[in-house]
Design a protein around this motif. Structure first.
Motif, PDB file in Angstrom:
ATOM      1  N   ARG A 171       0.826  -1.216   0.000  1.00 52.32           N
ATOM      2  CA  ARG A 171       0.000   0.000   0.000  1.00 52.32           C
ATOM      3  C   ARG A 171       0.856   1.261   0.000  1.00 52.32           C
ATOM      4  O   ARG A 171       0.594   2.218  -0.729  1.00 52.32           O
ATOM      5  CB  ARG A 171      -0.914   0.039   1.225  1.00 52.32           C
ATOM      6  CG  ARG A 171      -2.128  -0.813   1.132  1.00 52.32           C
ATOM      7  CD  ARG A 171      -3.016  -0.503   2.327  1.00 52.32           C
ATOM      8  NE  ARG A 171      -3.926  -1.578   2.584  1.00 52.32           N
ATOM      9  CZ  ARG A 171      -4.511  -1.804   3.740  1.00 52.32           C
ATOM     10  NH1 ARG A 171      -4.269  -1.016   4.769  1.00 52.32           N
ATOM     11  NH2 ARG A 171      -5.338  -2.804   3.898  1.00 52.32           N
ATOM     12  N   LEU A 172       1.871   1.274   0.859  1.00 52.33           N
ATOM     13  CA  LEU A 172       2.750   2.438   0.957  1.00 52.33           C
ATOM     14  C   LEU A 172       3.523   2.667  -0.342  1.00 52.33           C
ATOM     15  O   LEU A 172       3.724   3.801  -0.761  1.00 52.33           O
ATOM     16  CB  LEU A 172       3.711   2.284   2.142  1.00 52.33           C
ATOM     17  CG  LEU A 172       3.057   2.451   3.508  1.00 52.33           C
ATOM     18  CD1 LEU A 172       3.940   1.874   4.617  1.00 52.33           C
ATOM     19  CD2 LEU A 172       2.754   3.915   3.783  1.00 52.33           C
ATOM     20  N   ASN A 173       3.897   1.588  -1.000  1.00 52.26           N
ATOM     21  CA  ASN A 173       4.545   1.712  -2.309  1.00 52.26           C
ATOM     22  C   ASN A 173       3.570   2.288  -3.324  1.00 52.26           C
ATOM     23  O   ASN A 173       3.925   3.198  -4.091  1.00 52.26           O
ATOM     24  CB  ASN A 173       5.062   0.347  -2.763  1.00 52.26           C
ATOM     25  CG  ASN A 173       5.633   0.394  -4.158  1.00 52.26           C
ATOM     26  OD1 ASN A 173       5.028  -0.133  -5.093  1.00 52.26           O
ATOM     27  ND2 ASN A 173       6.775   1.019  -4.322  1.00 52.26           N
ATOM     28  N   GLY A 174       2.344   1.836  -3.298  1.00 51.59           N
ATOM     29  CA  GLY A 174       1.317   2.346  -4.207  1.00 51.59           C
ATOM     30  C   GLY A 174       0.990   3.813  -3.980  1.00 51.59           C
ATOM     31  O   GLY A 174       0.609   4.521  -4.911  1.00 51.59           O
ATOM     32  N   LYS A 175       1.167   4.272  -2.745  1.00 52.34           N
ATOM     33  CA  LYS A 175       0.909   5.681  -2.415  1.00 52.34           C
ATOM     34  C   LYS A 175       2.121   6.568  -2.699  1.00 52.34           C
ATOM     35  O   LYS A 175       2.079   7.763  -2.466  1.00 52.34           O
ATOM     36  CB  LYS A 175       0.521   5.810  -0.936  1.00 52.34           C
ATOM     37  CG  LYS A 175      -0.822   5.196  -0.607  1.00 52.34           C
ATOM     38  CD  LYS A 175      -1.119   5.314   0.883  1.00 52.34           C
ATOM     39  CE  LYS A 175      -2.485   4.731   1.200  1.00 52.34           C
ATOM     40  NZ  LYS A 175      -2.813   4.864   2.642  1.00 52.34           N
ATOM     41  N   GLY A 176       3.211   5.968  -3.175  1.00 54.74           N
ATOM     42  CA  GLY A 176       4.398   6.738  -3.517  1.00 54.74           C
ATOM     43  C   GLY A 176       5.352   6.987  -2.368  1.00 54.74           C
ATOM     44  O   GLY A 176       6.259   7.811  -2.476  1.00 54.74           O
ATOM     45  N   PHE A 177       5.174   6.286  -1.260  1.00 49.77           N
ATOM     46  CA  PHE A 177       6.037   6.470  -0.099  1.00 49.77           C
ATOM     47  C   PHE A 177       7.306   5.635  -0.165  1.00 49.77           C
ATOM     48  O   PHE A 177       8.282   5.937   0.506  1.00 49.77           O
ATOM     49  CB  PHE A 177       5.285   6.105   1.191  1.00 49.77           C
ATOM     50  CG  PHE A 177       4.410   7.202   1.703  1.00 49.77           C
ATOM     51  CD1 PHE A 177       4.789   7.963   2.786  1.00 49.77           C
ATOM     52  CD2 PHE A 177       3.200   7.489   1.101  1.00 49.77           C
ATOM     53  CE1 PHE A 177       3.988   8.981   3.267  1.00 49.77           C
ATOM     54  CE2 PHE A 177       2.383   8.503   1.567  1.00 49.77           C
ATOM     55  CZ  PHE A 177       2.785   9.257   2.650  1.00 49.77           C
ATOM     56  N   LEU A 178       7.279   4.551  -0.940  1.00 53.34           N
ATOM     57  CA  LEU A 178       8.391   3.610  -0.939  1.00 53.34           C
ATOM     58  C   LEU A 178       8.888   3.282  -2.336  1.00 53.34           C
ATOM     59  O   LEU A 178       8.105   3.221  -3.284  1.00 53.34           O
ATOM     60  CB  LEU A 178       7.967   2.286  -0.270  1.00 53.34           C
ATOM     61  CG  LEU A 178       7.470   2.355   1.164  1.00 53.34           C
ATOM     62  CD1 LEU A 178       6.997   0.983   1.620  1.00 53.34           C
ATOM     63  CD2 LEU A 178       8.548   2.886   2.086  1.00 53.34           C
ATOM     64  N   ASP A 179      10.183   3.028  -2.418  1.00 53.34           N
ATOM     65  CA  ASP A 179      10.786   2.432  -3.605  1.00 53.34           C
ATOM     66  C   ASP A 179      10.881   0.938  -3.321  1.00 53.34           C
ATOM     67  O   ASP A 179      11.054   0.530  -2.169  1.00 53.34           O
ATOM     68  CB  ASP A 179      12.175   3.024  -3.839  1.00 53.34           C
ATOM     69  CG  ASP A 179      12.824   2.493  -5.110  1.00 53.34           C
ATOM     70  OD1 ASP A 179      12.091   2.284  -6.108  1.00 53.34           O
ATOM     71  OD2 ASP A 179      14.050   2.291  -5.106  1.00 53.34           O
ATOM     72  N   VAL A 180      10.769   0.139  -4.351  1.00 55.48           N
ATOM     73  CA  VAL A 180      10.848  -1.308  -4.169  1.00 55.48           C
ATOM     74  C   VAL A 180      11.868  -1.888  -5.138  1.00 55.48           C
ATOM     75  O   VAL A 180      11.950  -1.475  -6.295  1.00 55.48           O
ATOM     76  CB  VAL A 180       9.458  -1.989  -4.334  1.00 55.48           C
ATOM     77  CG1 VAL A 180       8.898  -1.767  -5.726  1.00 55.48           C
ATOM     78  CG2 VAL A 180       9.520  -3.464  -4.009  1.00 55.48           C
TER      79      VAL A 180
END
Length: 125
Positions: free
Chosen positions: A51-60
């Motif tokens: 979710r956090l990646n989808g919200k732009g908070f995280l790089d994966v």
């Protein structure tokens, strides 16, 4: 300042773990760090990270079958953004209104003196 969307309290807890790290973290490492304070299932932590990646908070980064995550937004950026949002929403952008609300609350004299010194020092810069 670019508007950063609000995240849930649980997502914030996950972000705190990532902010405390200097490197990418796999789901298992995030889960292990959180297990000291939360009894979330491994899949729950994975869902928060997705979710956090989808919200732009995280790089994966993908490492074989495992994903590693790294914060794209600092804690300071998030706090500042949410504080500005609060100021605009609740106090219509008025810092005076915010300080008046703090003054009328349970703020003790020591905290008020520290706030006054901070405001006075800001004017000297």
């Amino acid at each position: 300042m670019k508007k950063i969307q609000k995240i849930s309290d649980s997502e914030y807890e996950v972000m705190e773990v990532l902010w405390a790290s200097d490197d990418y973290m796999e789901v298992s490492a995030v889960h292990a760090a959180l297990s000291k304070v939360r009894k979330w299932a491994y899949n729950t932590v994975g869902t928060f990270l997705i979710r956090l990646n989808g919200k732009g908070f995280l790089d994966v980064k993908k490492h074989g079958r495992a994903n590693s995550y790294y914060p794209l937004i600092t804690e300071e950026e998030y706090i500042k953004s949410q504080t500005e949002e609060f100021l605009q929403t609740i106090h219509k952008g008025s810092k005076r209104s915010l300080i008046a609300a703090l003054y009328d609350s349970d703020t003790d004299n020591e905290e008020l003196d520290a706030l006054i010194r901070m405001v006075e020092n800001k004017g000297k810069n």
